[in-house]
Design a protein around this motif. Structure first.
Motif, short mmCIF file in Angstrom:
data_model
loop_
_atom_site.label_atom_id
_atom_site.label_comp_id
_atom_site.label_asym_id
_atom_site.label_seq_id
_atom_site.Cartn_x
_atom_site.Cartn_y
_atom_site.Cartn_z
N UNK A 69 12.98 -1.15 -1.07
CA UNK A 69 14.31 -1.73 -0.95
C UNK A 69 15.36 -0.79 -0.38
N UNK A 70 14.94 0.44 -0.02
CA UNK A 70 15.91 1.41 0.51
C UNK A 70 16.03 1.35 2.02
N UNK A 71 15.18 0.56 2.67
CA UNK A 71 15.18 0.47 4.12
C UNK A 71 15.23 -0.99 4.55
N UNK A 72 15.51 -1.22 5.82
CA UNK A 72 15.74 -2.59 6.29
C UNK A 72 14.67 -3.14 7.22
N UNK A 73 13.69 -2.34 7.64
CA UNK A 73 12.60 -2.82 8.49
C UNK A 73 11.32 -2.14 8.02
N UNK A 74 10.83 -2.59 6.86
CA UNK A 74 9.78 -1.88 6.14
C UNK A 74 8.60 -2.83 5.91
N UNK A 75 7.46 -2.53 6.54
CA UNK A 75 6.26 -3.36 6.42
C UNK A 75 5.31 -2.91 5.31
N UNK A 76 5.68 -1.91 4.56
CA UNK A 76 4.72 -1.32 3.63
C UNK A 76 4.19 -2.32 2.59
N UNK A 77 5.04 -3.26 2.18
CA UNK A 77 4.62 -4.21 1.14
C UNK A 77 3.51 -5.14 1.61
N UNK A 78 3.30 -5.23 2.92
CA UNK A 78 2.30 -6.16 3.46
C UNK A 78 0.88 -5.66 3.29
N UNK A 79 0.70 -4.34 3.26
CA UNK A 79 -0.64 -3.80 3.13
C UNK A 79 -0.58 -2.33 2.74
N UNK A 80 -0.97 -2.05 1.52
CA UNK A 80 -0.93 -0.67 1.03
C UNK A 80 -1.92 0.22 1.77
N UNK A 81 -3.00 -0.36 2.30
CA UNK A 81 -3.99 0.43 3.02
C UNK A 81 -3.42 1.01 4.31
N UNK A 82 -2.55 0.25 4.97
CA UNK A 82 -1.93 0.75 6.20
C UNK A 82 -1.03 1.94 5.89
N UNK A 83 -0.25 1.85 4.83
CA UNK A 83 0.61 2.97 4.43
C UNK A 83 -0.22 4.20 4.10
N UNK A 84 -1.31 4.01 3.38
CA UNK A 84 -2.17 5.13 3.01
C UNK A 84 -2.81 5.76 4.26
N UNK A 85 -3.20 4.91 5.21
CA UNK A 85 -3.81 5.43 6.44
C UNK A 85 -2.83 6.30 7.21
N UNK A 86 -1.58 5.86 7.32
CA UNK A 86 -0.57 6.65 8.03
C UNK A 86 -0.29 7.95 7.28
N UNK A 87 -0.30 7.89 5.96
CA UNK A 87 -0.05 9.10 5.17
C UNK A 87 -1.18 10.10 5.35
N UNK A 88 -2.42 9.61 5.26
CA UNK A 88 -3.58 10.50 5.35
C UNK A 88 -3.81 11.03 6.76
N UNK A 89 -3.73 10.14 7.75
CA UNK A 89 -4.10 10.51 9.12
C UNK A 89 -2.95 11.18 9.86
N UNK A 90 -1.75 10.60 9.77
CA UNK A 90 -0.61 11.10 10.55
C UNK A 90 0.16 12.19 9.81
#
Length: 240
Positions: A69-90
């Motif tokens: 809720x701190x940002x205005x264009x945030x897709x993280x809630x749609x798929x936790x796996x995508x967020x984890x992939x960006x954290x681990x890989x990028x």
């Protein structure tokens, strides 16, 4: 075309589809003022690739570790796996370990401000030669993925892109065969109101970061990048 559910992933998929399907048409389009310079394929590829790279970074990666809720264009809630992939890989990984990495295609050079290149005037012969060397290839291989993506994203956002010929030189009128992505690294200014670095504004220019890749390899990289994005979600390419 329907409204995408996962904009940060589905838009890159759609952009890549446009690149693949419209490439033959782009090969037939020449610039009105200088048709002798060849088709506008480089313009088409780079223009279409900017959202392929930047949209998922802006919609997912940049929000990691921020409260909901701190940002205005945030897709993280749609798929936790995508967020984890960006954290681990990028964020935590090395470029050479990324699923979309291609051995030997990226070259990386850092330039001190005292020898600051103005890419509007083209790369110097010395810099072009350094970018094509084995050391530049090794530096790219050893980069943190976070630094690599920062250079790429900033170059696209601020116009830091140079066209190069097949030898990596800025030759006027020659066919474009390579791209250089150029990004300035600025220090943080000392805050006037409290101790520590100020989060507003920029400090002095510390160095210039340059990534080089051939046009053909860049096109293949986009395919690998989008395939990785799709693998991080339940998005189906045919449904995008």
């Amino acid at each position: 075309m329907g409204n995408p559910k996962h904009y940060g992933i589905e838009l890159p998929v759609r952009c890549l589809e446009l690149i693949e399907k419209l490439w033959p048409a782009a090969c037939e389009v020449h610039g009105g003022e200088r048709p002798d310079l060849g088709p506008l394929t480089s313009t088409f590829l780079l223009s279409m690739s900017i959202p392929v790279i930047n949209i998922p970074l802006e919609r997912i990666e940049r929000h990691i570790n921020k409260p909901e809720g701190a940002t205005y264009a945030d897709d993280r809630h749609l798929n936790a796996e995508a967020e984890k992939a960006f954290d681990d890989v990028i964020r935590k990984g090395r470029l050479s370990d990324a699923p979309f990495y291609q051995t030997g295609v990226w070259h990386f050079v850092q330039v001190e401000p005292k020898t600051l290149p103005n890419i509007a005037k083209g790369l110097s012969t010395e810099l072009a030669n350094e970018l094509r060397g084995a050391d530049a290839e090794k530096r790219a291989h050893e980069m943190n993925a976070s630094q690599w993506v920062s250079v790429l994203r900033n170059a696209m956002a601020h116009g830091g892109i140079a066209y190069l010929d097949e030898n990596g030189h800025s030759t006027d009128g020659a066919a474009v065969r390579m791209y250089a992505f150029v990004s300035g690294k600025y220090g943080k200014p000392q805050c006037q109101h409290a101790e520590g670095d100020c989060r507003f504004g920029m400090g002095e220019l510390e160095r210039i970061n340059i990534l080089r890749i051939s046009e053909d390899n860049y096109k293949e990289f986009l395919r690998r990048w989008v395939a990785w994005l799709v693998d991080t979600t339940l998005v189906n390419k045919t449904a995008a």
